[in-house]
Design an enzyme around this catalytic site. Sequence first.
Site, PDB file in Angstrom:
ATOM      1  N   HIS A 112       0.840  -1.199   0.000  1.00  0.00           N
ATOM      2  CA  HIS A 112       0.000   0.000   0.000  1.00  0.00           C
ATOM      3  C   HIS A 112       0.875   1.249   0.000  1.00  0.00           C
ATOM      4  O   HIS A 112       1.835   1.354   0.773  1.00  0.00           O
ATOM      5  CB  HIS A 112      -0.860   0.059   1.266  1.00  0.00           C
ATOM      6  CG  HIS A 112      -2.060  -0.810   1.246  1.00  0.00           C
ATOM      7  ND1 HIS A 112      -1.988  -2.188   1.315  1.00  0.00           N
ATOM      8  CD2 HIS A 112      -3.392  -0.502   1.186  1.00  0.00           C
ATOM      9  CE1 HIS A 112      -3.225  -2.679   1.315  1.00  0.00           C
ATOM     10  NE2 HIS A 112      -4.089  -1.685   1.226  1.00  0.00           N
ATOM     11  N   ASN A 127       8.328  -4.226   3.961  1.00  0.00           N
ATOM     12  CA  ASN A 127       6.943  -3.782   4.130  1.00  0.00           C
ATOM     13  C   ASN A 127       6.457  -4.009   5.561  1.00  0.00           C
ATOM     14  O   ASN A 127       5.818  -3.138   6.166  1.00  0.00           O
ATOM     15  CB  ASN A 127       6.044  -4.534   3.140  1.00  0.00           C
ATOM     16  CG  ASN A 127       4.631  -3.984   3.069  1.00  0.00           C
ATOM     17  OD1 ASN A 127       4.356  -2.896   3.543  1.00  0.00           O
ATOM     18  ND2 ASN A 127       3.735  -4.741   2.474  1.00  0.00           N
TER      19      ASN A 127
END
Length: 304
Positions: free
Chosen positions: A179, A209
Site C-alpha cells: 500500500h 513492508n
Amino acid sequence: MTRAKKAAPRTRSSSARTQSKSVNRIGRSLRALVITAITSFGAATYLLNPHWRPQFSLDQILSYLPRPASQEQTAPIAKPTGAMVQTTFVSCPQFFPDGKLPAVPASQGLRELCFSAFAVLHSGQTKTPVFVAERLNRKTLSQAQGLQRTDKFYADARLPKAERSDLDDYKGSGFSRGHMAPAGDMSTKEAMAQSFSLANMVPQDQTHNAGPWSRIEQDTRKYVMHAAGDVYVFTGPVYAEKPKTIGFGVAIPSYIYKVVYDATTGRSWVHWQANAASTKAGPPIDYAEFVRRTGMQLLPASQH
C-alpha cells in the site's frame, strides 16, 4: 507544461497482454521442439557412431531462441528530460495543501485517480503510482482506529488494461502488494475498500513492508494525532533506469518515499528507504534533497 490525463472508465481492452502471452507460448513451444529434436538426433547419431561428438552445445543453440518472460526481465524507464507535467485533480483538490497541485517529470501514461480518502497519479509505463496523496488529521485517524481491514485486492477498471497491474501479476512474485496510502489511514469502510485497489500498490519487499516501512507508517500516524491541524502525506516509488518487473511489466521500485508536510507549522520531511529486506530505519532527508533526487515538486513553492 503539459497536463496529466484524468482517468475515465474504459470499455475497450488492449491486446498487449494477450500478445505477450502468445509470444511466451510460441517461445516455450519452439524451445521444447528444438530440445526434443536435438536430443533425438543426438541419441540416434550416437548409436550409429559412438565416437561422434557435437560441435555445438545445447545451451549455445538455445541462446538464439526467444526466452519466456520472467521476473528478471527489465522495462526501460525514460529518464526525466526536464519537461514537467502539471497535475489538475479537478475532482479531488482537497488532498493537496493550499490547493497547490504537484508537478512531475513528464512520462508516458500519466492518469489521475480520485478516491474518497486519497488521490493517485498513476503511471501506465510502470503500472504503479507516481505518488499517492492523503490529507490526514486527528479526527480522521480517530475514526480509522478499529476499522477492520478488508484485504480484498482488485484491479482498477478505470485504468486501461494495458496500463494497470492485475492480481495475477503478483502471484508467485515473492513481493508484497505494498500500500502507498496505508489501510491503517482509512477512516470509513468505503475508503478501506478502495485502499486495496492495485492502483495504490507497488511490488514491495515483504520484510521491508512488514518492518521498517510499517514503523514509518505508524510513526506518521502518531505525529498526525498530536498535530494541530491537517498533515499532507505523499507516498510513492522511485525506479532505477531499467527496473526489474513482475508479471506483465509491473516495475519493482528501488526506493520508496513518504513526504510529510504539516500545514500548520510548515514543517516537512521525507522518509527515503531502499525497497530491500536489508533496509534499516534511518533519519529522513529534507524536502529540497527529495526534489533534487526525483525532480518532483509535490509541495507548495514556499517549501522548495
